[in-house]
Design a protein around this motif. Structure first.
Motif, PDB file in Angstrom:
ATOM      1  N   UNK A 127      30.913  45.454  45.377  1.00  0.00           N
ATOM      2  CA  UNK A 127      32.218  44.831  45.156  1.00  0.00           C
ATOM      3  C   UNK A 127      33.335  45.737  45.667  1.00  0.00           C
ATOM      4  N   UNK A 128      33.195  47.045  45.396  1.00  0.00           N
ATOM      5  CA  UNK A 128      34.210  47.981  45.853  1.00  0.00           C
ATOM      6  C   UNK A 128      34.326  48.035  47.362  1.00  0.00           C
ATOM      7  N   UNK A 129      33.208  47.913  48.061  1.00  0.00           N
ATOM      8  CA  UNK A 129      33.211  47.974  49.526  1.00  0.00           C
ATOM      9  C   UNK A 129      33.697  46.665  50.136  1.00  0.00           C
ATOM     10  N   UNK A 130      33.292  45.536  49.561  1.00  0.00           N
ATOM     11  CA  UNK A 130      33.588  44.240  50.169  1.00  0.00           C
ATOM     12  C   UNK A 130      34.948  43.679  49.780  1.00  0.00           C
ATOM     13  N   UNK A 136      40.236  43.702  43.806  1.00  0.00           N
ATOM     14  CA  UNK A 136      39.196  44.285  42.954  1.00  0.00           C
ATOM     15  C   UNK A 136      39.432  43.995  41.478  1.00  0.00           C
ATOM     16  N   UNK A 137      40.678  43.924  41.061  1.00  0.00           N
ATOM     17  CA  UNK A 137      40.967  43.625  39.664  1.00  0.00           C
ATOM     18  C   UNK A 137      40.401  42.281  39.247  1.00  0.00           C
ATOM     19  N   UNK A 138      40.528  41.277  40.129  1.00  0.00           N
ATOM     20  CA  UNK A 138      40.013  39.944  39.813  1.00  0.00           C
ATOM     21  C   UNK A 138      38.503  39.974  39.635  1.00  0.00           C
ATOM     22  N   UNK A 139      37.804  40.646  40.536  1.00  0.00           N
ATOM     23  CA  UNK A 139      36.348  40.680  40.438  1.00  0.00           C
ATOM     24  C   UNK A 139      35.872  41.515  39.255  1.00  0.00           C
ATOM     25  N   UNK A 140      36.587  42.606  38.958  1.00  0.00           N
ATOM     26  CA  UNK A 140      36.203  43.404  37.799  1.00  0.00           C
ATOM     27  C   UNK A 140      36.430  42.643  36.498  1.00  0.00           C
ATOM     28  N   UNK A 141      37.391  41.720  36.483  1.00  0.00           N
ATOM     29  CA  UNK A 141      37.595  40.903  35.280  1.00  0.00           C
ATOM     30  C   UNK A 141      36.399  39.986  35.049  1.00  0.00           C
TER      31      UNK A 141
END
Length: 517
Positions: A127-130, A136-141
């Motif tokens: 996730x961090x790379x793509x 990133x905040x949205x995906x980490x949520x």
């Protein structure tokens, strides 16, 4: 003639996201699903005195392996390593399902934990790379929401499978989930092969493993299997200190260190590790001991134990989803982390007010406030970590934060246990006769509402008062750590949009037939 535009990394991430979430669900679910099955497992396999190792082995190997998986993923194909971690986890799950002794089950849980460490780091790093920094905040949520679901659903699912099928299905269930995750990752994840050259720092890896093992064991065993002043615990603490110092010396000289020292020159990176450690204390300590209060003082059924934390997890879910999207829309992250520290501090103070007369509604409100603090911090700290490093260090950065959060969880559980047990014991010793104390230890010491009802009226009242007092003391001791989290957040620096753009991954090239990643 028209030409199609190259797909963006973000569109590629959306295509593989269901598989990544399923892979992450495997590791999160198995940290919780076995808890409600432990009594039945002990009855089937024997070895009750080693039952805690079914949990400890998983936590230990997953914690120790996360920095190692992270560094290796920066050298080799993240896709292949993620697939390998799913395979290791699945093999461990099947072996746990067929285990015929407690020793076998513990060994296979350790194997599962190694795979779980790779799953956690692999998904975070991908996730961090793509994902561009602003996304990133949205995906980490999403990950925070998944964690909340696993925390509630794990014990419930484990109990249901144990009651209606067999505890072994708590492990067999992983196989179809893993199969779907493998399909998504193998078919849809398109990442360039890492070109990171160099050799693995085996000495650093060995020293870090020794330090990690010692830390996890003394925080898990201290005040539980062994007294805090026992030679075993003191020896583990000494070993941890020596191993940490040796790791620092070796890593400063290594050509390709497991924990690159240059990462620690970033103020945001160091601050995110401290916040991750403090969030681990908050999450795992709360999950462990709030149900004790609810079952003992508020007389809720132990069969509903998986639902007792819904107010905490509900607040966490809402806050993480909202704040994750807010972080994606703004380059200013510090206010969100400051709010998280503030809510945790206020929530801990409110929870320190819980007593025998606190209603369930009021207690739930307190837990919602605490949960909001967790939601504002839990996965958003990962965004700060990933935005603080270059793409080539994404794996080791993600793994290091996961490691600090796990160690914080072990430390928090040990701290809460020591404070709670000490206050409980002191309160009971001052109010009960030796005969009543014996009855409490034989019955009410299990903390279940049915066991408490079997005590005499005076013993029951004293025990409930003692649990409430222990809970109050626990959160009073925890409060300074959450105030520290607020102070640490003050030192965070918001990245400019220009800096985030410079760190964003380049658009992915159209995938050609026969390409591998």
């Amino acid at each position: 003639m028209s030409t199609s535009a190259a797909p963006s990394p973000n569109s590629g991430l959306r295509r593989v996201l269901p598989g990544l979430m399923l892979a992450l669900l495997l590791s999160m679910l198995d940290a919780m699903i076995v808890t409600t099955a432990l009594p039945t497992i002990a009855g089937d396999l024997g070895g009750f005195n080693r039952l805690s190792w079914v949990i400890t082995a998983y936590i230990l190997t997953s914690t120790v392996s996360t920095p190692l998986w992270g560094r290796v993923s920066d050298f080799f194909s993240r896709k292949q390593l993620l697939l390998a971690s799913i395979l290791i986890f699945t093999i461990g799950s099947v072996l746990c399902g067929v285990a015929q002794s407690m020793g076998q089950l513990i060994a296979f849980r350790a194997l599962q934990g190694i795979g779980a460490g790779g799953l956690m780091v692999g998904v975070m790093a991908v996730i961090g790379v793509m994902a561009p920094p602003k996304e990133r905040g949205k995906y980490q949520s999403y990950i925070a929401a998944l964690s909340a679901v696993a925390t509630v659903g794990g014990p419930l699912l484990g109990g249901a499978l144990t009651d209606h099928a067999s505890w072994r299905w708590a492990f067999y269930l992983n196989v179809p989930i893993a199969a779907v995750a493998v399909w998504f990752v193998a078919a849809r994840l398109n990442l360039p092969h890492n070109r990171g050259a160099g050799r693995i720092d085996y000495l650093g890896a060995a020293l870090l493993s020794v330090a990690s093992t010692a830390v996890v064991l003394f925080t898990t065993w201290g005040g539980n299997q062994y007294a805090w002043g026992s030679p075993t615990i003191l020896g583990l603490i000494a070993l941890a200190v020596v191993a940490v110092v040796a790791t620092v010396v070796v890593e400063r000289r290594a050509a390709q260190p497991i924990l690159p020292p240059h990462l620690f020159r970033s103020r945001n990176f160091v601050a995110s590790l401290l916040l991750g450690f403090l969030v681990g204390i908050a999450l795992y300590g709360t999950i462990t001991y709030l149900p004790v209060y609810q079952q003992s003082v508020q007389r809720l059924s132990a069969t509903s134990s998986g639902l007792l934390l819904l107010p905490v997890l509900g607040g966490m879910l809402v806050a993480s989803m909202y704040s994750g999207r807010l972080m994606s829309e703004s380059s200013r992250h510090r206010p969100i982390l400051l709010a998280g520290g503030a809510f945790l501090s206020v929530g801990s103070f409110l929870l320190s007010l819980l007593d025998v007369d606190t209603s369930r509604v009021i207690a739930s409100v307190y837990m919602v406030v605490f949960g909001i603090g967790l939601g504002l911090l839990f996965q958003n700290v990962m965004v700060i970590t990933q935005n603080s490093v270059e793409l080539k260090d994404m794996g080791v950065a993600s793994g290091t934060l996961t490691f600090f959060r796990s160690v914080g969880g072990s430390f928090g559980t040990a701290l809460f246990a020591a404070v709670f047990t000490s206050r409980l014991t002191d309160s009971l010793d001052s109010k009960l006769s030796p005969a009543e104390l014996s009855a409490v230890h034989n019955n009410g010491g299990r903390a279940g509402s049915s066991a408490i009802e079997s005590l005499s009226q005076s013993a029951r009242t004293a025990y409930v008062d003692a649990v409430a007092s222990g809970t109050q003391s626990m959160f009073r001791w925890a409060l300074p750590f959450f105030v520290i989290a607020f102070v640490v957040a003050l030192f965070l620096q918001d990245k400019s949009k220009q800096a985030q753009a410079a760190q964003a991954p380049a658009p992915a090239k159209p995938q050609q037939a026969g390409s591998t990643s």
